[in-house]
Scaffold this active site. Structure first.
Site, PDB file in Angstrom:
ATOM      1  CE  LYS A  79     -24.083 -47.905  25.370  1.00  0.00           C
ATOM      2  NZ  LYS A  79     -23.679 -46.684  26.109  1.00  0.00           N
ATOM      3  N   GLY A  80     -25.949 -50.202  28.056  1.00  0.00           N
ATOM      4  CA  GLY A  80     -27.364 -49.852  28.175  1.00  0.00           C
ATOM      5  C   GLY A  80     -28.149 -50.417  26.994  1.00  0.00           C
ATOM      6  N   GLY A 106     -25.204 -41.825  23.627  1.00  0.00           N
ATOM      7  CA  GLY A 106     -26.605 -41.868  23.191  1.00  0.00           C
ATOM      8  C   GLY A 106     -27.165 -43.269  23.114  1.00  0.00           C
ATOM      9  CB  CYS A 148     -28.908 -42.258  30.057  1.00  0.00           C
ATOM     10  SG  CYS A 148     -27.837 -41.849  28.680  1.00  0.00           S
ATOM     11  CE  LYS A 179     -24.822 -45.958  36.159  1.00  0.00           C
ATOM     12  NZ  LYS A 179     -24.027 -46.596  35.098  1.00  0.00           N
TER      13      LYS A 179
HETATM   14  C1  FMN Z   1     -18.338 -44.067  27.375  1.00  0.00           C
HETATM   15  C2  FMN Z   1     -19.347 -44.257  28.481  1.00  0.00           C
HETATM   16  C3  FMN Z   1     -20.562 -44.904  28.204  1.00  0.00           C
HETATM   17  C4  FMN Z   1     -21.519 -45.091  29.214  1.00  0.00           C
HETATM   18  N1  FMN Z   1     -22.685 -45.737  28.927  1.00  0.00           N
HETATM   19  C5  FMN Z   1     -23.590 -45.986  29.923  1.00  0.00           C
HETATM   20  C6  FMN Z   1     -24.791 -46.725  29.674  1.00  0.00           C
HETATM   21  O1  FMN Z   1     -25.038 -47.197  28.557  1.00  0.00           O
HETATM   22  N2  FMN Z   1     -25.656 -46.916  30.705  1.00  0.00           N
HETATM   23  C7  FMN Z   1     -25.399 -46.429  31.968  1.00  0.00           C
HETATM   24  O2  FMN Z   1     -26.205 -46.633  32.882  1.00  0.00           O
HETATM   25  N3  FMN Z   1     -24.252 -45.750  32.243  1.00  0.00           N
HETATM   26  C8  FMN Z   1     -23.364 -45.512  31.256  1.00  0.00           C
HETATM   27  N4  FMN Z   1     -22.198 -44.834  31.543  1.00  0.00           N
HETATM   28  C9  FMN Z   1     -21.934 -44.395  32.922  1.00  0.00           C
HETATM   29  C10 FMN Z   1     -20.992 -45.378  33.641  1.00  0.00           C
HETATM   30  O3  FMN Z   1     -21.574 -46.662  33.721  1.00  0.00           O
HETATM   31  C11 FMN Z   1     -20.613 -44.870  35.057  1.00  0.00           C
HETATM   32  O4  FMN Z   1     -21.768 -44.893  35.879  1.00  0.00           O
HETATM   33  C12 FMN Z   1     -20.040 -43.461  35.036  1.00  0.00           C
HETATM   34  O5  FMN Z   1     -19.147 -43.314  33.949  1.00  0.00           O
HETATM   35  C13 FMN Z   1     -19.313 -43.083  36.322  1.00  0.00           C
HETATM   36  O6  FMN Z   1     -18.256 -43.960  36.616  1.00  0.00           O
HETATM   37  P1  FMN Z   1     -16.698 -43.712  36.188  1.00  0.00           P
HETATM   38  O7  FMN Z   1     -16.335 -42.338  36.654  1.00  0.00           O
HETATM   39  O8  FMN Z   1     -15.964 -44.820  36.835  1.00  0.00           O
HETATM   40  O9  FMN Z   1     -16.677 -43.796  34.705  1.00  0.00           O
HETATM   41  C14 FMN Z   1     -21.240 -44.617  30.530  1.00  0.00           C
HETATM   42  C15 FMN Z   1     -20.019 -43.983  30.798  1.00  0.00           C
HETATM   43  C16 FMN Z   1     -19.077 -43.800  29.799  1.00  0.00           C
HETATM   44  C17 FMN Z   1     -17.774 -43.125  30.134  1.00  0.00           C
END
Ligand code: FMN
Length: 308
Positions: free
Chosen positions: A49-50, A76, A134, A169
């Site tokens: 997690k971030g 967030g 983000c 990223k």
């Molecule tokens: C619930 C949720 C929480 C996320 N939290 C983060 C995060 O903390 N840091 C980050 O870089 N990306 C975060 N992401 C983005 C994902 O890591 C990913 O890059 C993005 O969802 C696209 O991929 P997907 O379509 O397979 O979900 C989050 C995505 C979701 C759905």
């Protein structure tokens, strides 16, 4: 069949993954939450997690809204903070076979550098994923990722602070992803993660209010896939030899294979984990089956093999 990939070829520590499938940040916690569900040691890597310098409580509820083809989230960056991560999570990871990458997000360039320095020599941490993308936090994340100058500043500061492999990223919420990708690589990134979520809005027509407490959120899931694939394709064409990690809408092995063909060296699985936590394991075996059927002996033969 060789599924292993190197994601930091120019880094002295290197980052060799047993296979190219990892979990995306924010969708797999710290890995520990999923340990009892399936053999997570068989994953290519886990991205946690971030993480921020101080713990964060995150955004007001609701934080997830469904929409056609995906979900909108505005968590967030709720997280335990870097010190708790070092004390409580890294010692567990140090006993794991699967490499763990820490996703970091800061409010200032100095905060990114400080976190990188703190994490540099911690056993159990194999690399850093720098989140400058983000869309759900006011003064962090995406602000740094929308111009080449600020993206380069963050990357250079992190690069100086650590010898760990560093991935950056990137966000699709900008006009020139390729220019930003180039600036980030020139500033020392070992690999790029393409892409974070697209900023969106969902409205409840009965109340005429936004569904999310944060009003807007990041779109993930299948609707994001063609955008992510296009960006991987464009960056691969402009920056040959730079390892790219595809992220966006990968639910199946077939989705992942499209990313390899477009030029990704590895992929991240995000929203799919919320539907089926074992999705990454299923995707790894599907990729292996595809390579056998297509008579490839090595995943690297598939990477960037798009015919035009
Ligand atoms: C619930 C949720 C929480 C996320 N939290 C983060 C995060 O903390 N840091 C980050 O870089 N990306 C975060 N992401 C983005 C994902 O890591 C990913 O890059 C993005 O969802 C696209 O991929 P997907 O379509 O397979 O979900 C989050 C995505 C979701 C759905």
């Amino acid at each position: 069949m060789n599924l292993s990939v190197q994601l930091a070829p120019k880094n002295s520590r290197g980052l060799l993954l047993a296979n190219p499938v990892m979990t995306a940040s924010g969708t797999f916690g710290y890995g520990t939450e999923y340990d009892h569900l399936f053999d997570i040691q068989g994953l290519g890597a886990i991205v946690c997690k971030g993480t921020t310098l101080e713990p964060r409580a995150g955004n007001p509820l609701p934080r997830i809204a469904e929409c056609p083809g995906g979900i909108l989230n505005a968590i967030g960056l709720q997280n335990i903070g870097v010190e708790a991560l070092i004390k409580e999570k890294a010692p567990i990871w140090a006993g794991w076979q699967v490499p763990v990458i820490v996703n970091v997000a800061g409010n200032t360039v100095d905060q990114y550098a400080l976190m990188a320095a703190k994490l540099d020599q911690v056993p159990g941490i194999s690399g850093l994923e720098v989140n400058i993308s983000c869309p759900n936090v006011k003064c962090g994340g995406v602000e740094f990722g929308t111009t080449a100058v600020s993206a380069a500043q963050v990357t250079a500061a992190v690069r100086k602070a650590t010898s760990l492999p560093v991935w950056v990223k990137l966000t699709p919420n900008t006009a020139d992803v390729v220019g930003i990708a180039r600036a980030v690589v020139e500033s020392g990134a070992d690999a790029l993660v393409l892409i974070n979520t697209l900023k969106g809005l969902v409205i409840d027509i009965k109340t005429r209010r936004p569904v999310l407490g944060n009003i807007t959120g990041g779109l993930s899931g299948p609707a994001l896939k063609p955008v992510a694939l296009r960006i991987v394709y464009e960056v691969a064409a402009s920056l040959p030899g730079v390892p790219l990690i595809g992220s966006g809408g990968i639910l199946t092995a077939e989705d992942a294979i499209e990313f390899f063909i477009a030029g990704a060296t590895a992929v991240q699985i995000g929203t799919a984990n919320l539907i089926d936590p074992a999705a990454p394991a299923r995707i790894i075996s599907g990729i292996s089956d595809y390579l056998s059927t297509q008579v490839f002996g090595d995943i690297r033969e598939l990477i960037g093999s798009l015919k035009k």
